[in-house]
Design an enzyme around this catalytic site. Structure first.
Site, PDB file in Angstrom:
ATOM      1  N   GLY A  19      36.512   1.016 -39.890  1.00 51.06           N
ATOM      2  CA  GLY A  19      36.236  -0.007 -40.892  1.00 51.06           C
ATOM      3  C   GLY A  19      35.836  -1.297 -40.205  1.00 51.06           C
ATOM      4  O   GLY A  19      35.130  -1.276 -39.190  1.00 51.06           O
ATOM      5  N   CYS A  20      36.281  -2.415 -40.725  1.00 51.20           N
ATOM      6  CA  CYS A  20      35.956  -3.732 -40.167  1.00 51.20           C
ATOM      7  C   CYS A  20      36.232  -3.774 -38.671  1.00 51.20           C
ATOM      8  O   CYS A  20      37.371  -3.579 -38.236  1.00 51.20           O
ATOM      9  CB  CYS A  20      36.790  -4.797 -40.870  1.00 51.20           C
ATOM     10  N   PHE A  21      35.205  -4.033 -37.869  1.00 50.48           N
ATOM     11  CA  PHE A  21      35.422  -3.986 -36.416  1.00 50.48           C
ATOM     12  C   PHE A  21      36.239  -5.156 -35.892  1.00 50.48           C
ATOM     13  O   PHE A  21      36.859  -5.054 -34.842  1.00 50.48           O
ATOM     14  CB  PHE A  21      34.126  -3.783 -35.629  1.00 50.48           C
ATOM     15  N   CYS A  23      38.993  -6.084 -37.236  1.00 51.96           N
ATOM     16  CA  CYS A  23      40.372  -5.607 -37.368  1.00 51.96           C
ATOM     17  C   CYS A  23      40.735  -4.624 -36.263  1.00 51.96           C
ATOM     18  O   CYS A  23      41.829  -4.693 -35.694  1.00 51.96           O
ATOM     19  CB  CYS A  23      40.569  -4.951 -38.736  1.00 51.96           C
ATOM     20  N   TYR A 176      40.706 -12.883 -44.908  1.00 48.86           N
ATOM     21  CA  TYR A 176      39.947 -11.691 -45.277  1.00 48.86           C
ATOM     22  C   TYR A 176      40.828 -10.446 -45.181  1.00 48.86           C
ATOM     23  O   TYR A 176      40.860  -9.608 -46.088  1.00 48.86           O
ATOM     24  CB  TYR A 176      38.717 -11.541 -44.358  1.00 48.86           C
TER      25      TYR A 176
END
Length: 200
Positions: A19-21, A23, A176
């Site tokens: 997912g979100c890199f 994170c 976020y």
């Protein structure tokens, strides 16, 4: 910033899409034995990849993180164990609030040995979770580093104009991540075995 051109002797690389890199970079850079991590893109059909083109869709790339680690301090198997427990590997459409191809999960082994380890690890994680894991194990292809401002975004004190106003990147990242529900979902899915998330 990012991965050094020459890696220390005996260091190894691991590539995960979770997912979100930002994170994934945040979760893994905090681990003892991890030397560095770099956000980027992998797995697509286009000859080049950057945030603008990948986020539009259609390139097939995943947001991913290339992790450089010292196998004398942390094993690839240990990284995999933590990876499964830091994502929702039952979700084939993205991760948490982030939907679409670029946010899918995947493991990209860089050697035959890593591939074997990854397949064993996936089976163990599936048994531990008691649900089918849809995260694929894919042959590593070209890795394209993301733009400089994406590197270490989660800990940057530089200001950025975001949906939350003009604030530091690290504060924007924290807001976020919380709003996206990443940590809440991981804990609900994995319970006590969830990866201990430093920013959760």
């Amino acid at each position: 910033m990012g991965i050094a051109p020459l890696k220390p002797a005996l260091a190894e690389d691991a590539i995960f899409a979770g997912g979100c890199f930002w994170c994934v970079e945040s979760d893994f850079e905090a681990l003892p034995g991890v030397l560095d991590a770099q956000t980027g893109f992998i797995g697509g059909s286009a000859a080049k990849a950057n945030y603008k083109t990948v986020s539009k869709g259609g390139t097939g790339h995943y947001e991913a993180v290339l992790i450089r680690f010292d196998p004398a301090k942390i094993s690839y198997a240990s990284l995999l164990h933590k990876f499964w427990r830091s994502v929702d590997p039952t979700d084939a459409g993205g991760q948490f609030c982030d939907r679409g191809d670029s946010y899918r999960t995947a493991v990209f082994p860089v050697s035959a040995r890593q591939e074997k380890t990854a397949r064993v690890s996936k089976a163990k994680a599936e048994a531990a979770l008691g649900q089918r894991i849809v995260t694929p194990i894919l042959k590593a292809a070209a890795f394209y580093p993301a733009e400089a401002y994406h590197q270490d975004y989660y800990k940057s004190s530089k200001k950025a104009l975001t949906r939350y106003g003009l604030i530091t990147r690290k504060d924007a990242y924290k807001r976020y991540r919380d709003a996206c529900g990443r940590d809440q979902r991981i804990r609900a899915l994995w319970g006590a075995s969830a990866h201990s998330l430093p920013n959760g």
